[in-house]
Motif scaffolding. Structure first.
Motif, short mmCIF file in Angstrom:
data_model
loop_
_atom_site.label_atom_id
_atom_site.label_comp_id
_atom_site.label_asym_id
_atom_site.label_seq_id
_atom_site.Cartn_x
_atom_site.Cartn_y
_atom_site.Cartn_z
N GLY A 106 0.84 -1.19 0.00
CA GLY A 106 0.00 0.00 0.00
C GLY A 106 0.88 1.23 0.00
N ILE A 107 0.55 2.18 -0.84
CA ILE A 107 1.38 3.36 -1.01
C ILE A 107 0.49 4.59 -1.11
CG2 ILE A 107 1.50 3.06 -3.52
CD1 ILE A 107 4.50 3.83 -3.24
N SER A 108 0.95 5.71 -0.61
CA SER A 108 0.09 6.91 -0.55
C SER A 108 -0.10 7.57 -1.91
CB SER A 108 0.63 7.91 0.46
OG SER A 108 1.89 8.39 0.05
N ALA A 109 0.88 7.50 -2.78
CA ALA A 109 0.75 8.14 -4.10
C ALA A 109 1.70 7.49 -5.08
CB ALA A 109 1.07 9.63 -3.98
N LEU A 110 1.34 7.58 -6.37
CA LEU A 110 2.16 7.06 -7.46
C LEU A 110 2.32 8.15 -8.51
CD1 LEU A 110 0.58 3.52 -7.76
CD2 LEU A 110 2.94 4.02 -7.12
N PRO A 111 3.34 8.03 -9.38
CA PRO A 111 3.51 9.03 -10.43
C PRO A 111 2.26 9.17 -11.31
CG PRO A 111 5.41 7.58 -10.32
CD PRO A 111 4.37 7.00 -9.41
N ARG A 112 2.05 10.38 -11.77
CA ARG A 112 0.94 10.70 -12.69
C ARG A 112 -0.44 10.39 -12.11
NH1 ARG A 112 3.14 10.78 -18.25
NH2 ARG A 112 5.23 11.63 -17.95
N ALA A 114 -1.46 7.70 -10.84
CA ALA A 114 -1.87 6.31 -11.10
C ALA A 114 -2.32 5.68 -9.78
CB ALA A 114 -0.72 5.52 -11.70
N GLU A 115 -3.14 4.65 -9.89
CA GLU A 115 -3.60 3.92 -8.70
C GLU A 115 -2.88 2.60 -8.52
OE1 GLU A 115 -7.88 3.87 -7.96
OE2 GLU A 115 -8.09 5.23 -9.67
N VAL A 116 -2.10 2.18 -9.53
CA VAL A 116 -1.41 0.89 -9.48
C VAL A 116 -0.07 1.00 -10.21
CG1 VAL A 116 -2.60 0.01 -11.54
CG2 VAL A 116 -1.65 -1.60 -9.88
N GLU A 117 0.90 0.28 -9.68
CA GLU A 117 2.21 0.13 -10.33
C GLU A 117 2.68 -1.28 -10.04
OE1 GLU A 117 6.71 2.10 -10.39
OE2 GLU A 117 5.15 3.03 -9.17
#
Length: 126
Positions: A106-112, A114-117
């Motif tokens: 679980g991560i608070s934010a991703l590039p652009r 996005a909701e998944v990486e």
């Protein structure tokens, strides 16, 4: 060590390679749901984002001489872990047993936004 690149996957948006091959092992950089042609998010809908990430991983695997069945470790980063069943569902369409080892983070934010990486380690057959 060899850098792997394909125009069928999104260009790197930083100082990294799409993948690095050393021996029979390929380390695939994190893929977010960018459309390779537009370099924009494919959709705001999470199921479509998951599909795009898996497609991006697939073409990078192919560029390195393998396919998704050669992935031995998959890391999945989600901005909301309650959506993990959507990842499981999509994986049944892209992977067969034995499924790769996997971690969900679980991560608070991703590039652009996005909701998944996903990133992966692939081992090519000899």
């Amino acid at each position: 060590m060899e850098s792997i690149h394909t125009d069928l996957a999104p260009e790197a948006i930083g100082t990294y390679s799409q993948a690095i091959k050393t021996g029979q092992t390929v380390y695939i950089s994190g893929q977010i749901p960018l459309n390779p042609q537009t370099m924009q998010l494919c959709s705001k809908e999470l199921p479509a984002q998951i599909e795009q990430v898996l497609e991006n991983l697939s073409v990078i695997c192919e560029a390195a001489g393998g396919n998704l069945s050669n992935i031995v470790k998959l890391n999945v980063y989600l901005t909301d872990l309650t959506h993990f069943p959507l990842v499981n569902e999509a994986m049944t369409r892209y992977f067969t047993e034995p499924f790769p080892a996997r971690a969900a983070i679980g991560i608070s934010a991703l590039p652009r936004n996005a909701e998944v990486e996903m990133d992966a380690v692939m081992v090519l057959p000899e």
